[in-house]
Write a protein that holds these residues in place. Structure first.
Motif, PDB file in Angstrom:
ATOM      1  N   UNK A  25     -17.269 -47.588 -61.049  1.00  0.00           N
ATOM      2  CA  UNK A  25     -17.334 -46.567 -59.993  1.00  0.00           C
ATOM      3  C   UNK A  25     -16.096 -45.672 -59.985  1.00  0.00           C
ATOM      4  N   UNK A  26     -15.685 -45.220 -61.179  1.00  0.00           N
ATOM      5  CA  UNK A  26     -14.565 -44.312 -61.284  1.00  0.00           C
ATOM      6  C   UNK A  26     -13.202 -44.969 -61.399  1.00  0.00           C
ATOM      7  N   UNK A  27     -13.170 -46.292 -61.354  1.00  0.00           N
ATOM      8  CA  UNK A  27     -11.907 -47.029 -61.471  1.00  0.00           C
ATOM      9  C   UNK A  27     -11.852 -47.740 -62.819  1.00  0.00           C
ATOM     10  N   UNK A  28     -10.765 -47.523 -63.556  1.00  0.00           N
ATOM     11  CA  UNK A  28     -10.601 -48.184 -64.852  1.00  0.00           C
ATOM     12  C   UNK A  28     -10.066 -49.593 -64.653  1.00  0.00           C
ATOM     13  N   UNK A  29     -10.696 -50.535 -65.362  1.00  0.00           N
ATOM     14  CA  UNK A  29     -10.339 -51.949 -65.205  1.00  0.00           C
ATOM     15  C   UNK A  29     -10.297 -52.607 -66.574  1.00  0.00           C
ATOM     16  N   UNK A  30      -9.280 -53.459 -66.785  1.00  0.00           N
ATOM     17  CA  UNK A  30      -9.218 -54.284 -67.986  1.00  0.00           C
ATOM     18  C   UNK A  30      -9.948 -55.592 -67.697  1.00  0.00           C
ATOM     19  N   UNK A  31     -10.898 -55.959 -68.563  1.00  0.00           N
ATOM     20  CA  UNK A  31     -11.715 -57.160 -68.344  1.00  0.00           C
ATOM     21  C   UNK A  31     -11.662 -58.055 -69.583  1.00  0.00           C
TER      22      UNK A  31
END
Length: 217
Positions: A25-31
């Protein structure tokens, strides 16, 4: 098997085999990527992926990437732990007197040991996430461990065990898995030798949802 929670995201890139960058939702996340295989034909920038948040304290990443929609529209579960979990559920319904995971045999740890009456069984499980033209292929990266397991199973047949190799097909619409000899020729040779020795090969067809993997045969 079912994941307790699931979040949709868009895949951006994979800096290494353990992590990926996604957009939620527009937020960059490292997974964390729960599959160390290549998955190059699946994890393409812009593709739809699904994440689960296990809630483990003090971990570096909040989410695990567990499923991806391929460019052809098919949904793939790529969680490398899922095949053993779903196979355990399946085995528990097959009428065995005993089902024991992580069984030490020879120099290997085999995924399952089972008993039914006087018969003893060994089963090694391999998850298949590589599909080409409706056919599954394994492995998608060289696996010396997989070759070793095949040879252990072949030897076990000679010692009176009923031995099985189960391919858990982590996608819908595929019913056969072939050795990926272009990637690892030795695995194909070991598979032929194991079958000649009496190892039974099972193709466990699955249905995949973002939060579910179930064997449907």
């Amino acid at each position: 098997m079912r994941y307790d929670n699931i979040t949709r995201a868009v895949f951006l890139n994979r800096p290494n085999r353990f992590i990926a960058e996604v957009d939620i939702d527009g937020h960059r996340e490292i997974v964390h990527v729960k599959n160390t295989g290549r998955c190059k034909e699946l994890l393409i920038p812009g593709c739809e992926v699904w994440l689960t948040a296990p809630g483990t304290p003090d971990r570096k990443t909040k989410y695990d990437l567990v499923a991806v929609r391929k460019s052809n529209g098919n949904l793939f579960n790529i969680d490398s732990q899922a095949p053993n979990k779903v196979t355990k559920e399946w085995l528990d319904e097959r009428g065995y007197d005993k089902v024991m995971p992580e069984y030490t045999y020879g120099d290997s740890r085999i995924d399952f040991y089972m008993e039914r009456g006087d018969e003893q069984y060994l089963m090694e499980v391999k998850g298949c996430t590589l599909e080409v033209d409706g056919i599954g292929y394994f492995p998608d990266a060289p696996t010396e461990r997989g070759v070793k397991h095949l040879r252990e199973l072949a030897a076990a047949v000679g010692n009176g065990y009923k031995a099985m190799l189960a391919f858990v097909i982590q996608m819908d619409g595929v019913s056969e898995v072939r050795p990926n000899i272009d990637t690892h020729e030795e695995f194909g040779i070991a598979l032929d030798e194991a079958k000649a020795a009496g190892v039974e090969v099972l193709f466990l067809k699955c249905h995949v949802e973002p939060d579910t993997l179930v064997i449907i045969d």
